[in-house]
Design an enzyme around this catalytic site. Structure first.
Site, PDB file in Angstrom:
ATOM      1  CB  CYS A  59      -0.911  -0.031   1.235  1.00  0.00           C
ATOM      2  SG  CYS A  59      -2.134   1.298   1.297  1.00  0.00           S
ATOM      3  CG  ASP A  71      -0.688   3.707   5.550  1.00  0.00           C
ATOM      4  OD1 ASP A  71       0.201   4.122   6.312  1.00  0.00           O
ATOM      5  OD2 ASP A  71      -1.895   3.724   5.849  1.00  0.00           O
ATOM      6  NE  ARG A  93      -0.701   4.286   9.022  1.00  0.00           N
ATOM      7  CZ  ARG A  93      -1.955   3.959   9.330  1.00  0.00           C
ATOM      8  NH1 ARG A  93      -2.346   3.979  10.592  1.00  0.00           N
ATOM      9  NH2 ARG A  93      -2.813   3.604   8.388  1.00  0.00           N
ATOM     10  CG  HIS A 101      -1.302  -1.452   5.784  1.00  0.00           C
ATOM     11  ND1 HIS A 101      -1.861  -0.469   6.565  1.00  0.00           N
ATOM     12  CD2 HIS A 101      -1.464  -1.044   4.503  1.00  0.00           C
ATOM     13  CE1 HIS A 101      -2.341   0.490   5.788  1.00  0.00           C
ATOM     14  NE2 HIS A 101      -2.113   0.159   4.536  1.00  0.00           N
ATOM     15  CB  CYS A 131      -5.860  -0.709   4.774  1.00  0.00           C
ATOM     16  SG  CYS A 131      -5.703  -0.278   3.034  1.00  0.00           S
TER      17      CYS A 131
END
Length: 216
Positions: free
Chosen positions: A48, A50, A52, A107, A110
């Site tokens: 992803c 993302d 993080r 993850h 999400c």
């Protein structure tokens, strides 16, 4: 109260680059010299966008180890369109770079899957809204709820379902099917939990997620 300018934020990145040039690059100059003209990663890592999720931090890898493609929801699109950056990247990794492993990694928490559960507010995000049709199959593969995940259990179950859905999409790619059949590529489905740092792997034979690392 001091107002923070946009350039102040960019300055943080510039300072980080200065530190890289002064403290990191000199000690790894020979490694970067070898990588300057070619790459030979063994792993295709699909995850992803993302912020993080930092693959090299999570997996202890470095330059040249992972060939990475990222998008909202770690999607592998199955469409009739000829132009698609994700599947083009997969094709290149498998056919040209000859990666040995393709890892599809979802993850916890999400945002794309949150939006799939609750589409309110997507009116202002037409492209994101259309993108979410790629994760609809996750509902068909939703995993059993885990009581220990509390109020996040429903979302986590759907995210794991999306890992399975996208894993199937990955396995359906012509380049991947061919490489797997030839025995030169292994495909994996992973779920990374941000809170604990642990990764689960999807066992296709048992049809459930298991810890990547077995506690002794």
């Amino acid at each position: 109260m001091k107002v923070r300018r946009p350039e102040d934020t960019v300055d943080r990145l510039i300072e980080g680059h200065k530190k890289f040039l002064a403290e990191v690059f000199p000690h790894r100059r020979s490694q970067f010299h070898l990588l300057a003209d070619s790459q030979a990663p063994e792993f295709l890592f699909i995850t992803c966008s993302d912020s993080r999720i930092v693959p090299d931090l999570i997996l202890g890898t470095g330059p040249g180890d992972l060939f990475i493609t990222r998008n909202a929801g770690n999607v592998v699109p199955i469409t009739n369109h000829d132009v698609d950056g994700v599947t083009a990247t997969i094709e290149y990794a498998v056919e040209v770079l000859k990666v040995k492993h393709a890892i599809l990694c979802g993850h916890s928490d999400c945002g794309a899957m949150k939006a799939a559960l609750n589409r309110r507010g997507l009116e202002a995000l037409p492209k994101a809204s259309r993108w979410l049709h790629h994760v609809e199959a996750a509902f068909s593969h939703r995993q059993p709820l885990k009581t220990e995940e509390g109020q996040n259990a429903e979302l986590a179950a759907l995210i794991r379902g999306n890992v399975i859905a996208q894993l199937k999409n990955l396995q359906a790619q012509p380049s991947v099917m061919g490489a797997v059949a030839q025995g030169r590529l292994t495909v994996h489905g992973w779920y990374y939990d941000i809170l604990t740092g642990h990764i689960e792997r999807y066992d296709e034979r048992l049809r459930r997620f298991l810890p990547l690392i077995t506690e002794k």
